[in-house]
Design a protein around this motif. Structure first.
Motif, mmCIF file in Angstrom:
data_model
loop_
_atom_site.group_PDB
_atom_site.id
_atom_site.type_symbol
_atom_site.label_atom_id
_atom_site.label_comp_id
_atom_site.label_asym_id
_atom_site.label_seq_id
_atom_site.Cartn_x
_atom_site.Cartn_y
_atom_site.Cartn_z
ATOM 1 N N UNK B 199 -10.633 -18.430 -15.194
ATOM 2 C CA UNK B 199 -12.051 -18.434 -14.789
ATOM 3 C C UNK B 199 -12.364 -19.734 -14.039
ATOM 4 N N UNK B 202 -10.377 -19.671 -10.523
ATOM 5 C CA UNK B 202 -11.016 -18.814 -9.522
ATOM 6 C C UNK B 202 -12.180 -19.542 -8.851
ATOM 7 N N UNK B 203 -13.023 -20.186 -9.666
ATOM 8 C CA UNK B 203 -14.195 -20.849 -9.101
ATOM 9 C C UNK B 203 -13.802 -22.107 -8.331
ATOM 10 N N UNK B 204 -12.818 -22.842 -8.847
ATOM 11 C CA UNK B 204 -12.319 -24.028 -8.142
ATOM 12 C C UNK B 204 -11.779 -23.633 -6.771
ATOM 13 N N UNK B 207 -14.621 -22.746 -4.319
ATOM 14 C CA UNK B 207 -15.356 -23.930 -3.862
ATOM 15 C C UNK B 207 -14.550 -24.717 -2.830
ATOM 16 N N UNK B 210 -14.167 -22.506 0.405
ATOM 17 C CA UNK B 210 -15.433 -22.447 1.144
ATOM 18 C C UNK B 210 -15.854 -23.801 1.703
ATOM 19 N N UNK B 260 -26.916 -18.567 -11.874
ATOM 20 C CA UNK B 260 -25.809 -19.268 -11.212
ATOM 21 C C UNK B 260 -24.571 -18.371 -11.195
ATOM 22 N N UNK B 261 -24.327 -17.689 -12.326
ATOM 23 C CA UNK B 261 -23.141 -16.830 -12.418
ATOM 24 C C UNK B 261 -23.164 -15.713 -11.378
ATOM 25 N N UNK B 262 -24.373 -15.270 -11.014
ATOM 26 C CA UNK B 262 -24.493 -14.206 -10.010
ATOM 27 C C UNK B 262 -24.060 -14.664 -8.619
ATOM 28 N N UNK B 263 -23.949 -15.988 -8.428
ATOM 29 C CA UNK B 263 -23.577 -16.491 -7.092
ATOM 30 C C UNK B 263 -22.070 -16.724 -6.946
ATOM 31 N N UNK B 264 -21.293 -16.459 -8.007
ATOM 32 C CA UNK B 264 -19.829 -16.553 -7.849
ATOM 33 C C UNK B 264 -19.386 -15.512 -6.818
ATOM 34 N N UNK B 265 -18.470 -15.909 -5.970
ATOM 35 C CA UNK B 265 -17.910 -14.943 -5.036
ATOM 36 C C UNK B 265 -16.946 -14.007 -5.745
ATOM 37 N N UNK B 267 -13.408 -12.319 -7.020
ATOM 38 C CA UNK B 267 -12.173 -12.923 -7.531
ATOM 39 C C UNK B 267 -11.174 -13.094 -6.394
ATOM 40 N N UNK B 268 -10.670 -14.295 -6.194
ATOM 41 C CA UNK B 268 -9.687 -14.497 -5.117
ATOM 42 C C UNK B 268 -8.439 -13.631 -5.328
ATOM 43 N N UNK B 269 -7.982 -13.024 -4.243
ATOM 44 C CA UNK B 269 -6.730 -12.261 -4.319
ATOM 45 C C UNK B 269 -5.619 -13.198 -3.866
#
Lengths: 291, 291
Positions: B199, B202-204, B207, B210, B260-265, B267-269
């Motif tokens: 988790x 994925x977010x790291x 960020x 992007x 904030x959680x709704x703004x996660x893109x 899941x990176x493939x």
């Protein structure tokens, strides 16, 4: 003492910590709040705190307690605080209408070269600076982690109109007082820390709510495991060292990371579910046992 | 030395660390691998490692290096390893077909009371025990974090057919050797640590990809900030202490966490994107600078 003046807006826990951090590096610090009692209480608390830090050899900087104390004064006049300050650290409560009012007031009195950094963990800087009629390019977020005297991280977040030079200057200032700044290139909800914290919290909640693991055990996964690692190595360095470089890591484990990620449940709707009420006694018990 | 015997299957880094952990608590340890050279090399490495630990006062347990060494022997005979062992710690490479073969072999020779704990971080215990014709109730996962000699966490994960008593017994054993076990009530992909790590990862990744933050800065968010906190406080205790209890925390901040959680893109493939290749030189540079 250095000649440069730093203004702190708000005399609560965070404001006092910032005052101590800047004073530890020799800056002249002025602490502002609305009521004279708030200011005098804060200065007394700072004095106690500095002595306590000295007693446990945790005082920061090369100046004595007496010197550091002499660098800090208080005021209830916002214009006096702002005058000639190179940097203002705003630490008022997390209420957007209060922040917007304050920044509107600051716009009228702040100097062209005075940076205003907000300690907010919640609001992107555009949300409380967009209405400013001048100097909104002076505003950014400089978000500390609690307790800032011990945790060096500061997230520096510019709004779309923040002057890039002020970002650089704030980063340098944070390094100068011994903090560890990270710079975002643009504002984003939750900045970095809360985006990461919430991703963890969502999954922790799902695992506890689904009965996979207990409250105490899920916290131990961090305190006895991942936290010990993350205190030394970031997530990307960890991945890098776990394989023959980060590219190799994602080549080898990327499919697995994605597959596991596909099994996360939906984002918990914290304000709807009443299930967290059942969590309360367990967490309270756990906090009592662990402390 | 205690009379109980522990068998370690696999003489790599993890197997050697387990051997040292069990020996530090006084257990009789037998280390197994396929080739005699693997076993003798491992025993030599352990000797060097124990002396190095002693030199930096990091040796665990109350026994001397000589005593701990005398508790550890090696074998290339699986049946010899298994005979009379109360617990086997499997540490072979993460290849499911190798694990299934090994567990099938173990089914034929293992005692009714011998627990088999796998060090796997990847496979749920049902995946390599389902085909066993007997004793599959003896199998569970006991997943350490690397390096296990320094990081005490062990995730204990039962399959649907693991005997509950073996889970309890493994937990007690881990406590006895000074590790900190957490118990899952049932198996789940990634257990707890990897679900949390992924988790974060994925977010790291989003960020960094992007362009919101640099590789070095995103890692610093953990090493200079969240990691320092998580080494002391778990996510739920942190939430609990951030408000008037955890229920109050979610009442007050739950809407924000969700928003904030709704703004996660998405899941990176990882295996599709080639963008992580561009990450490689940056991470390598960062790892060089930070070490």
């Amino acid at each position: 003492m250095r000649p440069e003046k730093i203004g702190i807006i708000g005399s609560g826990l965070i404001g006092r910590a910032w005052a101590m951090l800047f004073a530890s590096a020799g800056y002249r610090v002025v602490l502002y709040d609305i009521l004279p009692e708030q200011v005098s209480t804060a200065l007394e608390e700072i004095e106690k705190e500095l002595h306590a830090l000295e007693a446990k050899s945790a005082l920061r900087g090369t100046y004595s307690v007496a010197q550091q104390l002499s660098f800090i004064s208080g005021t209830v006049e916002l214009s006096e605080l702002v005058s000639n300050a190179i940097y203002l650290q705003e630490c008022i409560p997390e209420r957007i209408e209060w922040k917007r009012k304050l920044y509107t007031d600051l716009a009228a009195i702040v100097g062209a070269e005075t940076i205003i950094g907000s300690s907010t963990s919640t609001y992107m800087p555009s949300l409380f600076s967009e209405q400013m009629t001048s100097h909104r390019e002076n505003v950014l977020v400089a978000h500390p982690l609690n307790p800032p005297y011990y945790i060096p991280l500061v997230e520096i977040v510019p709004s779309p109109w923040t002057k890039p030079e002020f970002v650089t200057r704030t980063r340098d200032l944070m390094l100068e007082i011994g903090q560890k700044p990270v710079t975002l290139t643009r504002e984003i909800e939750g900045f970095i820390t809360n985006r990461i914290q919430y991703a963890i919290l969502n999954e922790v909640w799902r695992l506890v709510a689904d009965g996979v693991v207990s409250v105490a055990d899920v916290d131990r996964v961090m305190t006895e495991g991942l936290g010990l690692r993350y205190a030394l190595l970031g997530p990307l360095e960890t991945a890098h060292l776990n394989a023959d470089g980060v590219a190799d890591y994602f080549q080898r484990f990327g499919g697995e990371v994605y597959a596991v990620s596909q099994t996360y449940g939906p984002t918990p709707k914290w304000w709807q579910v009443r299930r967290y009420r059942r969590l309360q006694p367990n967490v309270r018990k756990w906090c009592r046992e662990s402390s």
